[in-house]
Write a protein that holds these residues in place. Structure first.
Motif, PDB file in Angstrom:
ATOM      1  N   GLN A  47       0.828  -1.199   0.000  1.00  0.00           N
ATOM      2  CA  GLN A  47       0.000   0.000   0.000  1.00  0.00           C
ATOM      3  C   GLN A  47       0.861   1.247   0.000  1.00  0.00           C
ATOM      4  N   ARG A  48       0.506   2.173  -0.881  1.00  0.00           N
ATOM      5  CA  ARG A  48       1.185   3.469  -0.932  1.00  0.00           C
ATOM      6  C   ARG A  48       0.155   4.550  -0.674  1.00  0.00           C
ATOM      7  N   GLN A  49       0.574   5.572   0.070  1.00  0.00           N
ATOM      8  CA  GLN A  49      -0.320   6.670   0.433  1.00  0.00           C
ATOM      9  C   GLN A  49       0.347   7.995   0.097  1.00  0.00           C
ATOM     10  N   ARG A  50      -0.504   8.998  -0.182  1.00  0.00           N
ATOM     11  CA  ARG A  50       0.012  10.341  -0.420  1.00  0.00           C
ATOM     12  C   ARG A  50      -0.878  11.328   0.322  1.00  0.00           C
ATOM     13  N   VAL A  51      -0.241  12.258   1.025  1.00  0.00           N
ATOM     14  CA  VAL A  51      -0.965  13.322   1.713  1.00  0.00           C
ATOM     15  C   VAL A  51      -0.435  14.652   1.196  1.00  0.00           C
ATOM     16  N   ARG A  52      -1.326  15.433   0.619  1.00  0.00           N
ATOM     17  CA  ARG A  52      -0.993  16.796   0.200  1.00  0.00           C
ATOM     18  C   ARG A  52      -1.818  17.738   1.047  1.00  0.00           C
ATOM     19  N   GLY A  53      -1.227  18.874   1.416  1.00  0.00           N
ATOM     20  CA  GLY A  53      -2.002  19.792   2.227  1.00  0.00           C
ATOM     21  C   GLY A  53      -1.280  21.079   2.516  1.00  0.00           C
ATOM     22  N   PHE A  54      -1.929  21.853   3.359  1.00  0.00           N
ATOM     23  CA  PHE A  54      -1.325  23.093   3.835  1.00  0.00           C
ATOM     24  C   PHE A  54      -1.790  23.352   5.250  1.00  0.00           C
ATOM     25  N   GLU A  55      -1.015  24.139   5.964  1.00  0.00           N
ATOM     26  CA  GLU A  55      -1.393  24.528   7.318  1.00  0.00           C
ATOM     27  C   GLU A  55      -1.034  25.990   7.523  1.00  0.00           C
ATOM     28  N   ALA A  56      -1.818  26.645   8.346  1.00  0.00           N
ATOM     29  CA  ALA A  56      -1.588  28.056   8.653  1.00  0.00           C
ATOM     30  C   ALA A  56      -1.921  28.286  10.124  1.00  0.00           C
ATOM     31  N   SER A  57      -1.169  29.204  10.753  1.00  0.00           N
ATOM     32  CA  SER A  57      -1.455  29.522  12.146  1.00  0.00           C
ATOM     33  C   SER A  57      -1.110  30.969  12.439  1.00  0.00           C
ATOM     34  N   ALA A  58      -1.767  31.481  13.465  1.00  0.00           N
ATOM     35  CA  ALA A  58      -1.508  32.838  13.951  1.00  0.00           C
ATOM     36  C   ALA A  58      -1.496  32.774  15.472  1.00  0.00           C
ATOM     37  N   SER A  59      -0.583  33.526  16.080  1.00  0.00           N
ATOM     38  CA  SER A  59      -0.536  33.559  17.538  1.00  0.00           C
ATOM     39  C   SER A  59      -0.040  34.915  17.996  1.00  0.00           C
ATOM     40  N   LEU A  68      -3.458  34.151  22.337  1.00  0.00           N
ATOM     41  CA  LEU A  68      -4.326  33.302  21.521  1.00  0.00           C
ATOM     42  C   LEU A  68      -3.500  32.656  20.422  1.00  0.00           C
ATOM     43  N   THR A  69      -3.832  31.410  20.120  1.00  0.00           N
ATOM     44  CA  THR A  69      -3.244  30.696  18.996  1.00  0.00           C
ATOM     45  C   THR A  69      -4.383  30.060  18.216  1.00  0.00           C
ATOM     46  N   ALA A  70      -4.403  30.289  16.906  1.00  0.00           N
ATOM     47  CA  ALA A  70      -5.410  29.693  16.028  1.00  0.00           C
ATOM     48  C   ALA A  70      -4.678  28.998  14.886  1.00  0.00           C
ATOM     49  N   ALA A  71      -5.159  27.809  14.505  1.00  0.00           N
ATOM     50  CA  ALA A  71      -4.495  27.046  13.451  1.00  0.00           C
ATOM     51  C   ALA A  71      -5.537  26.329  12.598  1.00  0.00           C
ATOM     52  N   TYR A  72      -5.184  26.130  11.328  1.00  0.00           N
ATOM     53  CA  TYR A  72      -6.033  25.384  10.393  1.00  0.00           C
ATOM     54  C   TYR A  72      -5.140  24.490   9.542  1.00  0.00           C
ATOM     55  N   THR A  73      -5.594  23.266   9.295  1.00  0.00           N
ATOM     56  CA  THR A  73      -4.870  22.319   8.449  1.00  0.00           C
ATOM     57  C   THR A  73      -5.838  21.687   7.462  1.00  0.00           C
ATOM     58  N   TYR A  74      -5.415  21.611   6.204  1.00  0.00           N
ATOM     59  CA  TYR A  74      -6.168  20.914   5.154  1.00  0.00           C
ATOM     60  C   TYR A  74      -5.318  19.742   4.688  1.00  0.00           C
ATOM     61  N   LEU A  75      -5.915  18.531   4.643  1.00  0.00           N
ATOM     62  CA  LEU A  75      -5.204  17.326   4.235  1.00  0.00           C
ATOM     63  C   LEU A  75      -5.986  16.603   3.138  1.00  0.00           C
ATOM     64  N   ASP A  76      -5.326  16.321   2.038  1.00  0.00           N
ATOM     65  CA  ASP A  76      -5.897  15.492   0.979  1.00  0.00           C
ATOM     66  C   ASP A  76      -5.094  14.198   0.996  1.00  0.00           C
ATOM     67  N   ALA A  77      -5.574  13.209   1.742  1.00  0.00           N
ATOM     68  CA  ALA A  77      -4.850  11.964   1.978  1.00  0.00           C
ATOM     69  C   ALA A  77      -5.529  10.831   1.217  1.00  0.00           C
ATOM     70  N   ILE A  78      -4.817  10.236   0.270  1.00  0.00           N
ATOM     71  CA  ILE A  78      -5.408   9.144  -0.510  1.00  0.00           C
ATOM     72  C   ILE A  78      -4.446   7.962  -0.605  1.00  0.00           C
ATOM     73  N   VAL A  79      -5.035   6.789  -0.824  1.00  0.00           N
ATOM     74  CA  VAL A  79      -4.281   5.576  -1.120  1.00  0.00           C
ATOM     75  C   VAL A  79      -3.983   5.625  -2.615  1.00  0.00           C
ATOM     76  N   THR A  80      -2.698   5.630  -2.982  1.00  0.00           N
ATOM     77  CA  THR A  80      -2.334   5.723  -4.397  1.00  0.00           C
ATOM     78  C   THR A  80      -2.117   4.351  -5.036  1.00  0.00           C
ATOM     79  N   ARG A  81      -1.891   3.315  -4.218  1.00  0.00           N
ATOM     80  CA  ARG A  81      -1.717   1.964  -4.738  1.00  0.00           C
ATOM     81  C   ARG A  81      -1.950   0.997  -3.591  1.00  0.00           C
ATOM     82  N   ASP A  82      -2.654  -0.094  -3.872  1.00  0.00           N
ATOM     83  CA  ASP A  82      -2.921  -1.086  -2.839  1.00  0.00           C
ATOM     84  C   ASP A  82      -2.984  -2.456  -3.486  1.00  0.00           C
ATOM     85  N   LEU A  83      -2.503  -3.452  -2.782  1.00  0.00           N
ATOM     86  CA  LEU A  83      -2.553  -4.826  -3.257  1.00  0.00           C
ATOM     87  C   LEU A  83      -3.440  -5.647  -2.335  1.00  0.00           C
TER      88      LEU A  83
END
Length: 186
Positions: A47-59, A68-83
């Motif tokens: 199994q192969r996986q790929r995660v693409r994303g970005f994160e941002a924070s302010a404090s 105060l600390t605020a953060a956001y993360t976006y993740l596009d995580a998919i299985v690219t190959r599986d047996l």
């Protein structure tokens, strides 16, 4: 694993406000999986996986003694190959079209958090309080296919954990080199 990451950090208003952000891609081969019922780690060979994303924070300190600390993360995580491998001898492994292109287990697409810390040294030197909220969007727990490997016929079940919100709090007291802390997590 192979990781590519590009990020930056900025301090504004004489470093009273900190901003950071990054974009990234992580590619894994032979990714480890955790069985949700037993907690055992199993190796998904092939199994192969790929995660693409970005994160941002302010404090920063928004009021005297209040950070105060605020953060956001976006993740596009998919299985690219599986047996999928059969149990017969010799073992025959074939590409699994039912999991390839699907989300990686236990990875939310969106996550956000806000945390506040108050230094109550005016009330009692060494005393501080904090609290925050953590949000995660829904995530896939498992896919099950029907049929006999290596020839599954399709999905028989897709398990999803709905979006979650976690509330946390802390009270702490610093006495010389000792720190006493009480955490409450839900």
């Amino acid at each position: 694993s192979e990781t590519f990451d590009l990020g930056a950090k900025f301090g504004l208003f004489d470093n009273a406000l900190g901003l950071s952000g990054s974009v990234f891609q992580v590619s894994k081969s032979n990714a480890a999986q955790v069985d949700p019922t037993t907690g055992d780690v199993t190796l998904q060979s092939g199994q192969r996986q790929r995660v693409r994303g970005f994160e941002a924070s302010a404090s920063g300190e928004v009021l005297p003694h209040l950070n105060l600390t605020a953060a956001y993360t976006y993740l596009d995580a998919i299985v690219t190959r599986d047996l999928t491998c059969g149990a017969a001898t010799p073992v025959v492994c074939k590409l699994n079209p039912y999991t390839t292109g699907k989300p990686v287990y236990f990875v939310p697409r969106n996550a956000a958090s806000v945390w506040a810390d108050y230094n109550a040294r005016d009330l009692l030197p060494g005393l501080s309080f904090g609290g925050g909220v953590v949000y995660q969007s829904r995530l896939v727990n498992s896919f099950q296919t029907s049929g006999t490997a290596p020839d599954p016929t399709g999905y028989s079940r897709i398990a999803v954990i709905p979006e979650t919100v976690e509330l946390d709090a802390v009270a702490a007291y610093q006495l010389n080199n000792l720190r006493f802390q009480l955490n409450v997590n839900n």
